[in-house]
Design a protein around this motif. Structure first.
Motif, PDB file in Angstrom:
ATOM      1  N   ARG A 136     -34.341 -45.602 -58.033  1.00 54.39           N
ATOM      2  CA  ARG A 136     -33.177 -46.368 -58.493  1.00 54.39           C
ATOM      3  C   ARG A 136     -33.390 -47.017 -59.857  1.00 54.39           C
ATOM      4  NH1 ARG A 136     -35.429 -49.610 -54.407  1.00 54.39           N
ATOM      5  NH2 ARG A 136     -35.730 -51.813 -54.907  1.00 54.39           N
ATOM      6  N   TYR A 193     -31.373 -45.403 -62.435  1.00 53.05           N
ATOM      7  CA  TYR A 193     -29.988 -45.892 -62.412  1.00 53.05           C
ATOM      8  C   TYR A 193     -29.860 -47.231 -63.133  1.00 53.05           C
ATOM      9  CZ  TYR A 193     -26.477 -48.823 -59.919  1.00 53.05           C
ATOM     10  OH  TYR A 193     -25.512 -49.726 -59.580  1.00 53.05           O
ATOM     11  N   HIS A 194     -30.772 -48.160 -62.838  1.00 49.67           N
ATOM     12  CA  HIS A 194     -30.686 -49.481 -63.468  1.00 49.67           C
ATOM     13  C   HIS A 194     -30.734 -49.357 -64.990  1.00 49.67           C
ATOM     14  CE1 HIS A 194     -32.620 -51.220 -59.554  1.00 49.67           C
ATOM     15  NE2 HIS A 194     -31.346 -50.931 -59.395  1.00 49.67           N
ATOM     16  N   ALA A 198     -27.506 -47.942 -66.376  1.00 45.04           N
ATOM     17  CA  ALA A 198     -26.472 -48.977 -66.419  1.00 45.04           C
ATOM     18  C   ALA A 198     -26.693 -49.931 -67.589  1.00 45.04           C
ATOM     19  CB  ALA A 198     -26.441 -49.750 -65.099  1.00 45.04           C
ATOM     20  N   ARG A 250     -33.647 -52.151 -68.881  1.00 41.96           N
ATOM     21  CA  ARG A 250     -32.265 -52.401 -68.491  1.00 41.96           C
ATOM     22  C   ARG A 250     -31.501 -53.149 -69.579  1.00 41.96           C
ATOM     23  NH1 ARG A 250     -32.426 -55.761 -63.551  1.00 41.96           N
ATOM     24  NH2 ARG A 250     -34.436 -56.499 -64.286  1.00 41.96           N
ATOM     25  N   ALA A 290     -23.047 -58.562 -74.336  1.00 41.64           N
ATOM     26  CA  ALA A 290     -22.578 -57.176 -74.237  1.00 41.64           C
ATOM     27  C   ALA A 290     -22.936 -56.549 -72.890  1.00 41.64           C
ATOM     28  CB  ALA A 290     -23.178 -56.353 -75.369  1.00 41.64           C
ATOM     29  N   LYS A 291     -21.988 -55.793 -72.362  1.00 42.05           N
ATOM     30  CA  LYS A 291     -22.202 -55.041 -71.116  1.00 42.05           C
ATOM     31  C   LYS A 291     -21.857 -53.580 -71.365  1.00 42.05           C
ATOM     32  CE  LYS A 291     -19.284 -57.052 -68.382  1.00 42.05           C
ATOM     33  NZ  LYS A 291     -18.845 -58.298 -68.991  1.00 42.05           N
ATOM     34  N   VAL A 292     -22.565 -52.706 -70.687  1.00 41.40           N
ATOM     35  CA  VAL A 292     -22.240 -51.285 -70.764  1.00 41.40           C
ATOM     36  C   VAL A 292     -21.004 -51.020 -69.900  1.00 41.40           C
ATOM     37  CG1 VAL A 292     -23.006 -48.964 -70.114  1.00 41.40           C
ATOM     38  CG2 VAL A 292     -24.616 -50.572 -71.173  1.00 41.40           C
ATOM     39  N   PHE A 296     -22.504 -43.100 -65.655  1.00 43.74           N
ATOM     40  CA  PHE A 296     -22.367 -44.455 -65.139  1.00 43.74           C
ATOM     41  C   PHE A 296     -21.047 -45.002 -65.641  1.00 43.74           C
ATOM     42  CE2 PHE A 296     -22.516 -49.024 -66.122  1.00 43.74           C
ATOM     43  CZ  PHE A 296     -22.636 -49.518 -64.835  1.00 43.74           C
ATOM     44  N   ARG A 326     -18.924 -48.531 -65.133  1.00 37.37           N
ATOM     45  CA  ARG A 326     -18.905 -49.882 -64.564  1.00 37.37           C
ATOM     46  C   ARG A 326     -17.641 -50.145 -63.744  1.00 37.37           C
ATOM     47  NH1 ARG A 326     -20.202 -55.160 -64.783  1.00 37.37           N
ATOM     48  NH2 ARG A 326     -18.418 -56.469 -65.219  1.00 37.37           N
ATOM     49  N   LEU A 372     -16.175 -48.227 -61.728  1.00 43.51           N
ATOM     50  CA  LEU A 372     -16.157 -47.615 -60.396  1.00 43.51           C
ATOM     51  C   LEU A 372     -16.684 -48.589 -59.344  1.00 43.51           C
ATOM     52  CD1 LEU A 372     -17.522 -44.002 -61.022  1.00 43.51           C
ATOM     53  CD2 LEU A 372     -15.146 -44.722 -60.659  1.00 43.51           C
ATOM     54  N   GLY A 420     -18.701 -49.744 -55.957  1.00 38.20           N
ATOM     55  CA  GLY A 420     -20.065 -49.458 -55.505  1.00 38.20           C
ATOM     56  C   GLY A 420     -21.034 -49.443 -56.669  1.00 38.20           C
ATOM     57  N   TYR A 421     -21.857 -48.422 -56.698  1.00 42.48           N
ATOM     58  CA  TYR A 421     -22.895 -48.369 -57.723  1.00 42.48           C
ATOM     59  C   TYR A 421     -22.365 -48.072 -59.129  1.00 42.48           C
ATOM     60  CZ  TYR A 421     -26.273 -47.976 -53.851  1.00 42.48           C
ATOM     61  OH  TYR A 421     -27.039 -48.194 -52.742  1.00 42.48           O
ATOM     62  N   MET A 423     -31.782 -44.555 -52.104  1.00 37.82           N
ATOM     63  CA  MET A 423     -32.458 -44.477 -53.390  1.00 37.82           C
ATOM     64  C   MET A 423     -33.898 -44.921 -53.148  1.00 37.82           C
ATOM     65  SD  MET A 423     -29.818 -46.209 -56.063  1.00 37.82           S
ATOM     66  CE  MET A 423     -28.079 -45.770 -56.127  1.00 37.82           C
ATOM     67  N   GLY A 451     -39.051 -52.624 -57.024  1.00 39.33           N
ATOM     68  CA  GLY A 451     -38.590 -53.467 -58.126  1.00 39.33           C
ATOM     69  C   GLY A 451     -39.693 -53.833 -59.094  1.00 39.33           C
ATOM     70  N   ALA A 476     -35.156 -57.377 -60.725  1.00 34.98           N
ATOM     71  CA  ALA A 476     -34.494 -56.118 -60.369  1.00 34.98           C
ATOM     72  C   ALA A 476     -33.741 -56.280 -59.054  1.00 34.98           C
ATOM     73  CB  ALA A 476     -35.530 -55.019 -60.246  1.00 34.98           C
ATOM     74  N   ARG A 518     -25.985 -53.060 -56.090  1.00 34.33           N
ATOM     75  CA  ARG A 518     -25.478 -52.635 -57.388  1.00 34.33           C
ATOM     76  C   ARG A 518     -26.402 -53.182 -58.476  1.00 34.33           C
ATOM     77  NH1 ARG A 518     -20.114 -51.237 -59.734  1.00 34.33           N
ATOM     78  NH2 ARG A 518     -19.915 -52.468 -61.624  1.00 34.33           N
TER      79      ARG A 518
END
Lengths: 448, 451
Positions: free
Chosen positions: A123, A126-127, A130, A341, A402-404, A415, A417, A419, A421-422, A432, A436, B328, B334
């Motif tokens: 995962r 994915y992080h 994002a 990230r 700022a955010k993606v 990705f 944002r 949507l 869920g993930y 996944m 961490g 994390a 999410r």
């Protein structure tokens, strides 16, 4: 049905479900003509285009400008009021390696392939996606003087393993010197326990590989001359990998911190006739920047991480910009499942510390990072012909706020944002993997 | 490394044995009433910052404002038109700049660490036991650390220094000022609060497991310790009573002093706050249950993964030292589940402050607050959470946390939004005096840039 049998059948069912979940990775989507409209486009190579558009065809950037000739049936992504930049490239990552960052059983391991540890359902991929990362170079850790060969991935989370590997990315190998190999092997009363040991181990390995290479060259020569009796030398994966380094077929990526180490490494590369692609971490490059620039070596560095060990004690946050002004190609990288990230924030610090321009700061996490990987002709800027790896932000990416909004790879949104869920259009569900952890070469963060 | 560690343990043991003898006669120390800054000497000439954008935090933003500092205090704040600048003041033009209260980092190890991997430069926590409430940050605080100038150059003027979370009760915290002649001037509040860590990291599992090696052990050990401390308090109360009633020739002999229990009692009596630090809901619940059983005065810490119990946290009315928000997400969550935690707390009316939970990069505290804004926290609330909320939670809001007349003049001048990455801090004032805008890092920069 007996309890035991019930248990067994349930176990089978679980195994079957897991297998199904794994088999449910999405197929790579077919290319679709797509136009991104109305955004502020940060090209990185030719300035900013206000209210511009990008046409994507066959997964590549086909046109970019104030207007583009998009076919009527093209898919439209409205980026009005948003900012579009090239996908972020992380030039130093250990993400998704399933806990297998370092083969610590010997200080020379050039024949190890990070691809063999790559966990494509982790995962952390994915992080980072994002956070706008579209490409990462997964390096061996820094326990060994000569570590394994890197895997370069695109963060197409939800696809199968092989579909995530960056096609035909140049090979890279990780070297490392200084405290980490000293600690690992010195701690066992083995070499290297000092920097003298560091470089002697490295030199000896290169010397051996040179001899191996000469044996093979001699054999090849004989074969070329039609000698049917010629016997090939024994094939040795370790020597073969290093011989490829000496033949200039592999980019050499070196983890080191101190000014003297850069000079030693540059001298050794000269002695053995290979080129160093980049110094990684490279926190003291500001002390000898002219020499690093002259050697044509890039750096992949942190902005402000410091003090976690002696060789990071002279780190200063002005290092990227001072080095850049003195001619060094500078990339900012994460080396961590934390910083990957928000690499945009790490780049923004180059403005605060030393006054980089916005374009220079962005280059540090895009085009310059692409150069470190050797894929600068394919990704890293918004130019016609390059892969359509793009990130759409809700505001200028060099802001704290700022955010993606969307991360796009080869023309497809991986990705989104918006949507539920993930926010992952290609992830089909199922567990996944990945923890961490900080995922770094240098896990010296204090227990808080 | 192993050998060094053993040696340092031996030294620590010797010191531990030596201490009680010296301390035996003294009674438990009462909580200091006022931060020591009140007594610090004042600057001689008033300073007026003129023309800047004042972010007061308590009373909104004043464009084109004037702020006057005198005697280490803020003596005037307001629009330029309404503030009379004293005739003898040194006037600094800060047009185009922002002016805001010094930031407060609510959890760091500044002064307890120098170089991460060098054991001898660290005084983070005593590893020999979990129950260490008698370990005092002020006894280790290294005022001359190179980390402090680095940190304050980013506008952080005050911090809560905390031992590392290796133990459930690693010791007591100090509230510091990031400038001062020496340690005494910088330690504003000593042993004023105490962390109680319950994250799982405290389990003794390295090498041969020792008690407590599980959460059951951790919780049980804490309970037993608290009961023992109460017992101890009762014995002393009994003694005091008997002693008061007894005739001179029949005075009872006092119970033996115990530094651990002496240190714990103000917390068990609710006189000082305990910072319950836990990240997972299951751990937070255990810590909160302990707090209820022993009627502790609670501040929550971390609560990183508390998304599913935020209403319960809001109902408790406990303030929170949140973070760090860069942790994390857990499996199944999410990507932004932790980033959005501050916004969710704010929605529920929880009072919270940010902390860096870091030392070398405590300087990044404002960016953490900024990132929470990206994920839904109103900007004003983010500013409060690095200033006034922190001051209120730690009980020092009469002196810190906002640009208000009468407060300590910890003031920052910068060229933009305090929470923006690009913003450069131009000048920091602590106790009304200009702090040198230099650090070991600027010295290195200047030395090598010139070459």
């Amino acid at each position: 049905m007996s309890l035991v049998r019930a248990f067994i059948s349930r176990a089978c069912l679980t195994a079957l479900l897991c297998a199904t979940a794994l088999a449910q990775m999405s197929q790579p989507p077919a290319p679709v003509d797509t136009v991104i409209k109305g955004g502020t486009i940060l090209t990185v190579t030719h300035g900013t285009i206000e209210n511009g558009s990008i046409l994507i065809r066959n997964g590549k950037i086909a046109e970019v400008g104030k207007t583009v000739n998009a076919p009527a049936n093209a898919k439209v992504i409205d980026a009005t009021g948003k900012f579009v930049m090239p996908g972020i490239i992380d030039s130093h990552s250990h993400t998704a390696l399933n806990g297998d960052v370092n083969e610590v059983t010997g200080p020379v391991g050039p024949h190890l392939l990070m691809q063999d540890a790559f966990d494509y359902t982790d995962r952390n991929i994915y992080h980072a996606l994002a956070g706008g990362v579209t490409t990462s170079m997964l390096l061996h850790g820094s326990a060994n003087m000569i570590g394994g060969q890197a895997a370069v991935i695109k963060h197409k989370f939800g696809l199968d393993r092989d579909d995530m590997l960056f096609p035909n990315a140049p090979r890279s190998i990780k070297f490392a010197s200084g405290e980490n190999p000293k600690r690992v092997y010195g701690g066992r009363n083995q070499a290297p326990a000092t920097r003298m040991g560091n470089f002697t181990v490295q030199r000896a390995a290169l010397q051996e590989a040179r001899e191996y290479m000469r044996e093979w060259d001699a054999y090849d020569e004989k074969v070329k001359k039609g000698d049917k009796e010629a016997k090939p030398p024994k094939r040795d994966l370790k020597q073969e990998a290093l011989a490829d380094v000496l033949r200039g077929k592999v980019h050499v990526q070196i983890h080191c911190y101190r000014a003297d180490e850069f000079l030693t490494e540059i001298a050794m590369a000269k002695e053995f006739g290979y080129k160093i692609r980049a110094f990684h971490h490279a926190l003291e490059v500001y002390k000898v920047a002219e020499k690093v620039a002259e050697a044509g070596v890039a750096i992949a560095t942190f902005t402000d991480w410091w003090g976690y060990k002696i060789e990071a004690w002279d780190a200063i946050p002005w290092n990227p910009v001072i080095s850049m002004r003195k001619g060094v190609r500078v990339a900012i990288k994460s080396d961590s499942n934390d910083y990957n990230r928000r690499l945009n924030q790490e780049a923004a610090k180059a403005i605060r510390y030393g006054g980089a321009t916005e374009e220079e700061a962005l280059k540090m996490i895009t085009l310059n990072a692409a150069w470190v990987l050797g894929v600068e002709d394919r990704v890293g800027s918004i130019d016609v012909g390059k892969d359509a790896d793009l990130v759409i932000w809700d505001r200028h990416p060099l802001s704290s706020y700022a955010k993606v909004e969307k991360s796009i790879i080869d023309g497809h949104v991986y990705f989104d944002r918006a949507l539920e869920g993930y926010g992952l259009p290609f992830w089909k569900g199922g567990p996944m993997t990945g923890g961490g952890g900080f995922g770094s070469d240098d896990e010296y963060r204090e227990v808080r | 490394m192993r050998a060094t560690l053993t040696l340092s343990k031996t030294i620590a043991t010797v010191v531990l044995f030596a201490l009680p003898l010296a301390a035996q006669q003294s009674k438990p120390a009462a909580a200091p009433a006022k931060p020591a800054a009140a007594q610090a000497p004042a600057a001689s000439q008033p300073i007026a910052l003129r023309g800047g954008k004042l972010i007061t935090v308590s009373k909104g933003v004043i464009e084109n404002g004037v702020l006057v500092m005198d005697g280490g205090k803020i003596t005037a704040v307001g629009p330029a038109a309404s503030v009379t600048i004293p005739r003898n003041a040194r006037v600094i033009d800060v047009k185009g700049m922002t002016v805001y209260p010094g930031l407060i980092d609510s959890r760091t190890q500044l002064g307890l660490t120098e170089i991460g991997a060098v054991d001898m430069s660290n005084d983070l926590a005593e590893p020999s036991d979990q129950i260490m409430p008698h370990m005092l940050v002020e006894d280790a605080f290294h005022a001359e650390t190179e980390l402090i100038p680095v940190t304050r150059m980013n506008g952080i003027t005050n911090a809560v220094v905390t031992p590392s979370a290796r133990n459930t009760l690693p010791g007591q915290m100090s509230f510091i000022q990031l400038a001062g002649k020496d340690r005494d001037e910088m330690l504003l509040l000593r042993s004023f609060a105490m962390p109680l860590n319950f994250t799982g990291a405290q389990r003794r599992r390295d090498g041969t497991p020792r008690y407590p090696s599980t959460r059951m052990g951790m919780a049980t050990q804490l309970r037993q310790t608290f009961f023992d401390a109460q017992d101890y308090a009762n014995k002393w109360a009994e003694y005091e009573k008997k002693n008061a009633e007894a005739k001179d020739d029949k005075k009872p002999s006092p119970p033996k002093r115990d530094l651990r229990y002496d240190a714990l009692l103000p917390y068990l009596q609710g006189k000082k706050p305990v910072v319950l630090t836990a990240a997972e809901p299951s751990d937070i619940k255990v810590a909160m249950q302990l707090a209820r059983e022993f009627k502790l005065k609670v501040i929550l810490g971390e609560i990183t993964y508390a998304h599913k119990m935020l209403d319960e946290i809001a109902a408790s009315k406990f303030p929170v030292i949140v973070g760090e928000i860069y942790s994390a997400p857990r499996s199944g969550e999410r990507y932004d589940s932790v980033y959005s935690l501050p916004a969710e707390l704010h929605k529920r009316g929880v009072k919270f402050a940010f902390a860096s939970y870091d030392s070398h990069n405590a300087r990044n505290l404002p960016y953490e607050a900024g990132y929470a804004v990206a994920f839904g926290l109103p900007w004003e609330e983010a500013m409060k959470a690095v200033t006034l909320n922190a001051a209120e939670i730690w009980g020092v809001a009469d002196q810190f946390g906002s640009l208000d007349v009468g407060k300590t003049a910890n003031v920052v001048v910068a060229n933009g939004d305090p929470l923006e990455l690009k913003t450069d801090v131009k000048q920091v004032f602590i106790n009304g005096r200009e702090v040198p805008m230099t650090s070991r890092q600027t010295q290195l920069r200047d030395a090598y840039q010139a070459r």
